[in-house]
Write a protein that holds these residues in place. Structure first.
Motif, PDB file in Angstrom:
ATOM      1  N   ILE A  96       0.832  -1.195   0.000  1.00 39.69           N
ATOM      2  CA  ILE A  96       0.000   0.000   0.000  1.00 39.69           C
ATOM      3  C   ILE A  96       0.868   1.247   0.000  1.00 39.69           C
ATOM      4  CG2 ILE A  96      -1.796   1.299   1.203  1.00 39.69           C
ATOM      5  CD1 ILE A  96      -2.774  -1.297   2.444  1.00 39.69           C
ATOM      6  N   PHE A  97       0.865   1.969  -1.119  1.00 39.44           N
ATOM      7  CA  PHE A  97       1.501   3.276  -1.170  1.00 39.44           C
ATOM      8  C   PHE A  97       0.550   4.283  -0.521  1.00 39.44           C
ATOM      9  CE2 PHE A  97       3.824   1.073  -4.432  1.00 39.44           C
ATOM     10  CZ  PHE A  97       5.069   1.679  -4.479  1.00 39.44           C
ATOM     11  N   GLY A  98       1.045   5.039   0.462  1.00 34.99           N
ATOM     12  CA  GLY A  98       0.183   5.956   1.208  1.00 34.99           C
ATOM     13  C   GLY A  98      -0.420   5.281   2.422  1.00 34.99           C
ATOM     14  N   ALA A  99       0.340   4.381   3.039  1.00 39.97           N
ATOM     15  CA  ALA A  99      -0.187   3.588   4.158  1.00 39.97           C
ATOM     16  C   ALA A  99      -0.459   4.414   5.405  1.00 39.97           C
ATOM     17  CB  ALA A  99       0.790   2.458   4.499  1.00 39.97           C
ATOM     18  N   GLY A 100       0.088   5.621   5.463  1.00 37.33           N
ATOM     19  CA  GLY A 100      -0.169   6.471   6.618  1.00 37.33           C
ATOM     20  C   GLY A 100      -1.429   7.295   6.490  1.00 37.33           C
ATOM     21  N   GLY A 101      -2.168   7.132   5.386  1.00 39.23           N
ATOM     22  CA  GLY A 101      -3.318   7.974   5.117  1.00 39.23           C
ATOM     23  C   GLY A 101      -4.628   7.465   5.667  1.00 39.23           C
ATOM     24  N   ASP A 102      -5.646   8.290   5.476  1.00 43.50           N
ATOM     25  CA  ASP A 102      -6.976   8.028   6.015  1.00 43.50           C
ATOM     26  C   ASP A 102      -7.626   6.802   5.368  1.00 43.50           C
ATOM     27  OD1 ASP A 102      -9.129   8.955   7.746  1.00 43.50           O
ATOM     28  OD2 ASP A 102     -10.215   9.408   5.908  1.00 43.50           O
ATOM     29  N   LEU A 103      -7.448   6.624   4.058  1.00 46.07           N
ATOM     30  CA  LEU A 103      -8.067   5.486   3.372  1.00 46.07           C
ATOM     31  C   LEU A 103      -7.564   4.168   3.932  1.00 46.07           C
ATOM     32  CD1 LEU A 103      -9.841   4.409   1.016  1.00 46.07           C
ATOM     33  CD2 LEU A 103      -7.773   4.463  -0.395  1.00 46.07           C
ATOM     34  N   THR A 104      -6.272   4.076   4.172  1.00 44.03           N
ATOM     35  CA  THR A 104      -5.705   2.837   4.718  1.00 44.03           C
ATOM     36  C   THR A 104      -6.281   2.541   6.086  1.00 44.03           C
ATOM     37  OG1 THR A 104      -3.660   3.222   3.489  1.00 44.03           O
ATOM     38  CG2 THR A 104      -3.555   1.683   5.337  1.00 44.03           C
ATOM     39  N   ARG A 105      -6.357   3.555   6.925  1.00 44.95           N
ATOM     40  CA  ARG A 105      -6.846   3.358   8.295  1.00 44.95           C
ATOM     41  C   ARG A 105      -8.324   2.992   8.327  1.00 44.95           C
ATOM     42  NH1 ARG A 105      -9.723   6.662  11.377  1.00 44.95           N
ATOM     43  NH2 ARG A 105      -9.359   8.438   9.983  1.00 44.95           N
ATOM     44  N   ARG A 106      -9.154   3.734   7.557  1.00 35.77           N
ATOM     45  CA  ARG A 106     -10.600   3.566   7.673  1.00 35.77           C
ATOM     46  C   ARG A 106     -11.154   2.419   6.835  1.00 35.77           C
ATOM     47  NH1 ARG A 106     -13.969   6.690   5.846  1.00 35.77           N
ATOM     48  NH2 ARG A 106     -12.664   7.792   4.314  1.00 35.77           N
ATOM     49  N   LYS A 107     -10.492   2.121   5.701  1.00 34.66           N
ATOM     50  CA  LYS A 107     -11.093   1.175   4.759  1.00 34.66           C
ATOM     51  C   LYS A 107     -10.235  -0.049   4.469  1.00 34.66           C
ATOM     52  CE  LYS A 107     -14.738   3.779   3.948  1.00 34.66           C
ATOM     53  NZ  LYS A 107     -16.105   3.361   4.365  1.00 34.66           N
ATOM     54  N   LEU A 108      -8.961   0.156   4.124  1.00 29.72           N
ATOM     55  CA  LEU A 108      -8.173  -0.947   3.601  1.00 29.72           C
ATOM     56  C   LEU A 108      -7.808  -1.982   4.666  1.00 29.72           C
ATOM     57  CD1 LEU A 108      -5.859   0.929   1.066  1.00 29.72           C
ATOM     58  CD2 LEU A 108      -8.164  -0.019   0.760  1.00 29.72           C
TER      59      LEU A 108
END
Length: 519
Positions: free
Chosen positions: A21-33
């Motif tokens: 996951i590129f951008g693993a520190g972002g909101d999408l990773t935390r909330r969805k992925l």
């Protein structure tokens, strides 16, 4: 086999792979992925040979990253959180600091993936998830291609998931597809639309093609018109800068709404295989008649929300008062279109599409209204007019299907009233926790692209709205803001249907939350 064809509990685990996951520190990773991976793990759909590698600028090691996301994921999952499942998953989560524009870091990435392959038995199968701004799609895939990480063989596979927006107009969409194709074949690219992960969207094909009493009437001979509504009660929140570049039309219609229309209107595919489904959806988009500049003035409506009071009593500011927004902005936060098709099945049937921010409810549905039955046999009764039958596919919240039809009201006189039959997924199949990404991630791991967008589909979607964006750019609106937050949009949206002797379907929300509909 896609989850569109089987039950979560009956599907086999995906093949071994590393999800990067590129951008693993972002909101999408935390909330969805990561919650989606949790649900897949709980259902036994992640293989033993699975690992996740998060990439971002944060200076963390594996353990620090795991600790960082643990509390966030538990909050996101709420009552669905199971510590045993989480402990089994988190031990397979890794992290690496990376500068996404630095070529040398991709050499290090190759080394790290080789280590994970050896440690986890992932067989060199890599799923790259680009949870990053679209401006990085090209640079990231270029650098992955430079170090050979997108090269696949008969023994392993390499796939890339990208999030919308897939361009901001036809020209940029073509440029993005060209950029992606420099390093990958089309069958390696998975353009994700989380709406297609919702059960009701996937069920459209089953509803139409597995029930013989619907398909014969699914055409211009019986259907009067179709309405597709994607209403959001939230504002632009922290996305003001992005929204200023996009707006409601660009953000929602070429992506979500036209794909819903495609599933709804397509001819029966030869199978549920990805290529067969995509061919039929593209035929639908080809059949949609682009609006002329003159038609844009009567077939398209735009709006921008003003300050107002939401149905729960919350007072909210105008769009122009949002962070990152020009105080004199002409950006649309509401868009509605009337589209028609040049094909045998749908000739003369209008499709009304509407979407907007800060509307009275968070609600997505497709409403199919059938033609009224003739009243000639009721001429000596109290019946003056029969209400049209309707099928409503609720996509969110409370996913399900509703049918309304006429029935005699008990009593000595002939009176007809509308009654509803309502199917809710939760009542029949339980309330399985999901983010909408589970099916899509699982399908990508299995190489099933049925629910993902092809390059042609993306470009055809932009072709359909191009004339609207051109006219709107040339003629700035004079009445913005033109609808209050907490309403159902601008009054002009009601005129869009009124001109045809129709009206928008009133969304059935609790009484305390009902707000005035346009028209």
């Amino acid at each position: 086999m896609s989850l569109i064809q089987t039950n979560f509990t009956e599907a086999p685990p995906a093949p071994p792979n590393v999800m990067i996951i590129f951008g693993a520190g972002g909101d999408l990773t935390r909330r969805k992925l990561i919650p989606a991976l949790f649900h897949l793990s709980a259902a036994g759909l992640l293989p033993k040979g699975f690992a996740m590698l998060g990439l971002d600028r944060l200076d963390l090691d594996d353990q620090a990253f795991r600790e960082r996301i643990a509390g966030q994921v538990e909050d996101s999952l709420g009552a669905a959180f199971d510590r045993r499942v989480w402990e089994g998953l988190v031990s397979r989560i890794h992290y690496m600091q990376i500068d996404m524009l630095e070529g040398a870091d991709y050499e290090r990435l190759c080394e790290r993936l080789s280590e994970i392959d050896a440690e986890r038995g992932t067989n060199g199968n890599y799923l790259f998830y680009l949870a990053v701004p679209p401006s990085l799609f090209g640079p990231v895939t270029d650098r992955l291609g430079d170090v050979g990480l997108l090269h696949q063989s008969e023994h392993d596979w390499r796939r890339v998931i990208i999030e919308k927006p897939f361009g901001r107009d036809l020209e940029s969409a073509i440029a993005l597809n060209t950029s992606m194709h420099r390093n990958m074949d089309e069958d390696q690219i998975y353009r994700i639309d989380h709406y297609l992960g919702k059960e009701t969207v996937q069920n459209i094909m089953v509803f139409r093609f597995a029930n013989s009493f619907f398909e014969p009437v699914w055409n211009r001979n019986h259907i009067d018109h179709v309405q597709i509504t994607v209403a959001e009660s939230v504002g632009v929140e922290h996305r003001g800068a992005y929204y200023e570049e996009a707006g409601a039309l660009r953000d929602m219609i070429p992506n979500h709404l036209l794909v819903l229309l495609g599933f709804l209107a397509m001819e029966p595919p030869s199978s549920f295989q990805a290529e067969a489904v995509r061919i039929e959806i593209n035929k639908v988009l080809d059949a949609i008649k682009p609006l002329t500049p003159e038609e844009v003035l009567t077939h398209a409506v735009r709006g921008q929300y003003d300050a107002g009071t939401m149905p729960n009593g919350e007072k909210v500011p105008a769009y122009r008062a949002s962070p990152g927004v020009n105080p004199k902005s002409f950006t649309d936060t509401y868009a509605a279109l009337k589209l028609t098709m040049d094909n045998w099945r749908w000739a003369g049937v209008p499709f009304y599409l509407r979407t907007g921010k800060r509307l009275a409810a968070h609600y997505t549905e497709v409403a199919i209204q059938f033609k009224r039955a003739p009243t000639i046999m009721f001429k000596h009764t109290d019946v003056d007019e029969l209400a049209p039958d309707m099928v409503v596919l609720r996509i969110q919240p409370n996913e399900g299907i509703q049918m309304s039809f006429g029935a005699k009201i008990p009593g000595p006189t002939m009176q007809v009233g509308s009654v509803n039959m309502d199917f809710c997924y939760e009542d029949y199949f339980g309330n399985r926790p999901a983010t909408g990404y589970e099916t899509l991630i699982y399908d990508c791991m299995n190489g099933d692209a049925t629910l993902f967008k092809h390059a042609d589909t993306v470009e055809k979607g932009w072709e359909i709205v191009q004339s609207v964006t051109d006219v709107w750019a040339a003629l700035p609106p004079r009445d913005f803001p033109n609808y209050a937050a907490g309403s159902w949009g601008p009054c002009a949206a009601g005129d869009l249907t009124k001109r045809d002797g129709r009206m928008w379907r009133r969304i059935a929300v609790p009484k305390a939350r009902i707000a005035a509909e346009p028209g």
